[in-house]
Design an enzyme around this catalytic site. Sequence first.
Site, PDB file in Angstrom:
ATOM      1  N   ASP A 172       0.794  -0.953  -0.197  1.00 42.71           N
ATOM      2  CA  ASP A 172      -0.398   0.064   0.253  1.00 42.71           C
ATOM      3  C   ASP A 172       0.635   1.107   0.287  1.00 42.71           C
ATOM      4  O   ASP A 172       1.840   1.041   0.398  1.00 42.71           O
ATOM      5  CB  ASP A 172      -0.763  -0.321   1.001  1.00 42.71           C
ATOM      6  CG  ASP A 172      -2.330   1.142   0.960  1.00 42.71           C
ATOM      7  OD1 ASP A 172      -2.423   1.344   0.184  1.00 42.71           O
ATOM      8  OD2 ASP A 172      -2.762   1.260   1.562  1.00 42.71           O
TER       9      ASP A 172
ATOM     10  N   GLU B 244       9.405   4.615 -11.113  1.00 43.52           N
ATOM     11  CA  GLU B 244       8.588   3.516 -10.645  1.00 43.52           C
ATOM     12  C   GLU B 244       8.342   3.147  -9.101  1.00 43.52           C
ATOM     13  O   GLU B 244       9.638   2.597  -8.823  1.00 43.52           O
ATOM     14  CB  GLU B 244       8.917   2.663 -11.658  1.00 43.52           C
ATOM     15  CG  GLU B 244       8.303   3.063 -13.454  1.00 43.52           C
ATOM     16  CD  GLU B 244       7.605   2.995 -13.597  1.00 43.52           C
ATOM     17  OE1 GLU B 244       6.572   2.337 -13.448  1.00 43.52           O
ATOM     18  OE2 GLU B 244       6.984   3.669 -15.033  1.00 43.52           O
TER      19      GLU B 244
ATOM     20  N   ASP C 156      -3.108  -2.856  -2.845  1.00 43.22           N
ATOM     21  CA  ASP C 156      -3.183  -1.863  -2.285  1.00 43.22           C
ATOM     22  C   ASP C 156      -3.325  -0.456  -3.188  1.00 43.22           C
ATOM     23  O   ASP C 156      -1.787  -0.361  -3.372  1.00 43.22           O
ATOM     24  CB  ASP C 156      -4.077  -1.472  -0.959  1.00 43.22           C
ATOM     25  CG  ASP C 156      -4.941  -0.699  -0.223  1.00 43.22           C
ATOM     26  OD1 ASP C 156      -5.758  -0.888  -1.255  1.00 43.22           O
ATOM     27  OD2 ASP C 156      -6.020  -1.428   0.498  1.00 43.22           O
TER      28      ASP C 156
ATOM     29  N   HIS D  47      -0.778  -0.884   5.675  1.00 39.14           N
ATOM     30  CA  HIS D  47      -1.107   0.714   5.240  1.00 39.14           C
ATOM     31  C   HIS D  47      -1.285   1.640   6.843  1.00 39.14           C
ATOM     32  O   HIS D  47      -0.346   2.314   6.662  1.00 39.14           O
ATOM     33  CB  HIS D  47      -2.773   1.090   5.037  1.00 39.14           C
ATOM     34  CG  HIS D  47      -3.274   2.464   5.335  1.00 39.14           C
ATOM     35  ND1 HIS D  47      -3.465   3.432   4.660  1.00 39.14           N
ATOM     36  CD2 HIS D  47      -3.485   2.717   6.455  1.00 39.14           C
ATOM     37  CE1 HIS D  47      -3.671   4.237   5.215  1.00 39.14           C
ATOM     38  NE2 HIS D  47      -4.695   3.605   6.491  1.00 39.14           N
TER      39      HIS D  47
END
Length: 884
Positions: free
Chosen positions: A654, A692, A724, A859
């Site tokens: 994430d 990237e 995610d 996250h």
Amino acid sequence: MADKAPIARGRARGRSRGAIPPEPRRPGEAPPPTETAQEEQRVGRGRGRAAPPPSEQATLEASAQKLAAMAISPPPQATQVPPKQAQPQAQPVVAGPKGPEAQGKRVRGPVSEPHTRPEHMKDKTGTSGQPIALLANYVNMKSRPNCAMYQYNVGYSPPIESRGLRFVLLRQQEEIVGKVRIFDGMVLYLPKRLAQDVMELVSLHPNDQSKIKLTVTLTNELVSTDPAFLQLLNILFRNVLRKLKMKQINRNYFNPALAIKVPQHRLELWPGFITSILQYERSVMLGLDISHKILRMDTVYDFLNDLYNEDRSRFREMATKKLVGEIVLTRYNNKTYRVDDIDWSKTPQDTFSTSTGEKISFIEYYKKAYDLTIQDPAQPLLVSQPKAREIRARKGDSSPILLIPELCTRTGLSEEARADFRIMKDLANYTKVDPNDRTATIRNFLGQIKTVPEAQEVLTNWNVEFDKDLIGLNGRVLPPEKILMGNTSFAYRPGEPDWSREMRGAPLISAVNHQNYLMVFTSRDADKAQDLFQTLTRVGPPMGMRFDEPQLAELPNDRTQTFLQGIEKQLTPETQMVIVVLPTDRKDRYDAIKKFCCVDHPVPSQCVTARVLSKKQGLMSVATKIALQLDCKLGGELWALEIPMKNVMVVGIDAYHDTVTRGRSVCGFIASTNASLTKYYSQCFLQHTGQELADNLKVAMSKALQKYHQINQVLPDRIIVYRDGVGDGQLAMVVDYEVAQMMDTFKQFSSGGYIPKFSVVVVTKRIITRIFLNQRGQISNPPPGTVVDTEITKPQWYDFFIVSQSVRQGSVAPTHFNVVYDTSGLKPDHMQRLTYKLCHLYYNWQGTVRVPAPCQYAHKLAYLVGESIHREPDEDLADRLYFL
């Protein structure tokens, strides 16, 4: 700012300000002039005179320009309009759609979604679980024989540079091309096919009556599966919303006439809708859901006055701290902007130059353009910097956008407001709409479209019609999971995936004794620290944890430096954990402590505010949650599930935006290291916009595989990545670049002979989809474990939806999973069951969460780095969940 034990039930991980927050648009950027039979731009107004505000139809047709570029290039005779003279770099841009600066808007064209469904996946539907009848917030578009759109290129001879003049010349051919059209100056869209594919027409110049030849050439016939066709449908439907008197704010539409005022908190809610028309499994469908825009009732000027009255000595410092980063709305044009700075040297009395060089003050401009009188001519101006794409659209003009505080309203909620239980409770009464009311509102809206002639006419003119009601579909409910503890197991109640009660006093799978840990607190909070220690010694043993006497660091004051010095003085190489009792939740102090413990002197840390410990009656519950977090941060395991797959590694990825350095993002990478998928190895890296992500993913995957091999003495046979943080338009990048780079990593092992079974699943939470349980007309939330893999999925994807949670208020939100790469050989049932199992394994909540645990952990890690420490954490902490 303290570490929180549970996450709020059903709470989205990425908070938004008000409604779903799109990128703020640049003030003053109106669409290029477009034409319909109803409303047309002026002709020959010149570059130095103010343009009129964009009409509703003009806004609708602006998107045609980008669509045309996508479909086919114009023939040579269709001369492009030369770019207008750029504004001087030193001059600011005033926030308003009028004036010469309102040209050159770039409009989003259709995004071509890559085909990612594996060739072997002929049938992507699962079979396990109990069948269930559902509704979804989608409406089928009816198949009509004449539902097609025709794209024409319009060339002019001699070439005509003025767009406005092009519109007038085409309008003279209304008997041939018809009144219903979308035209951007070169490309024409019609709902009917003209008599000839190439038509040469003659119009008269309005100034000298000279003859102008128009060549109208058919370039494309758009059918319902074409991206350009779907984009045009979305443009048309946005015009329907405007016909219903709704106002556009960013990409969504809201109804100010139905505004809900919450005067006790000085807030206002505008109800509205999020809409999207796309191709789904069997047909084109309109998806629509309820949305609310949160606005402040006071202006930014009022807010600045309040700050000035609170503390005049620190007024400018506090104003900058509070406002920079906020999103504000200018109600005169319903546009939002991010505040990047406050220019104290400028006032509304200052002037700016138009493209003709004419000087005009902000006061004069707003009076002339909007009939608005600025009351305080001495107020400072807010500064909003244009984004790179906006600069490109303005031919390199990077001038700042200046806003008048008096005319700006803050949107969304501040962190202080989000932490206020009363505010959130009062707002939830309006924003958390239950399934019955939600479906009733959507149905009423669909009925309103058919009863308002102006709205219905937009669709009828283009032979578009939608069904009258929401679609029904079949889903399945997966069985509840068995929770495994130290010496017991249990199943939670179906429909309520919460096992916090069952965990009270139950032994953990692996508990770590606290033999050498440091407790830091101020003298004022000494009694609260003692209460916490005593309570931990009571709640720990039943779970298998022993808490010895801590090493104490009592501080004379609450200054940040005092806390850091106190920790450093008492810290030793043997210290397992640092527990800090904070007097308040000041973010700068919390950030400094976390940076010290995660980067400078790596040691797991736990922060808790004194206020949380002050309530004696709830201290046992608080201490239990803290004890569970402490065990996770020291490498313990709380509970597990039955995982039938062997030698599998799951990965969560994430991203989060760094709050200090603009243009920099943080990526969290989490990989499991044991068979039960409860222990993880974490990595985090920072990168700048344009870099990237896969460049870092290759390194991260290599380290994760090395760690897995070090612990298990074997490489994983199967790797499943849950990705995610993938935004619109980024799916192709994940498929084309990231997947290839991660696969290339495998060649580094076993002399290039390591080829694991590999799957990449893109996880999306912020979606329009809502799913409802339909029991003989009674609408309610579907039970946890509900899976949908038909009807509202995409034919080009191997995708499915899972409802993993239950909510006590409002409508539950499903999560979308798209398997973009798969050589695992797993059946859809197995992929869905594993995904649902992983939603049970997030240790910061004794229940299910919206996304698989590796994603939630990734996250949390990215959030900690992006919000607090802004550096890559020390490698010594990587094998523990120190970021909870």
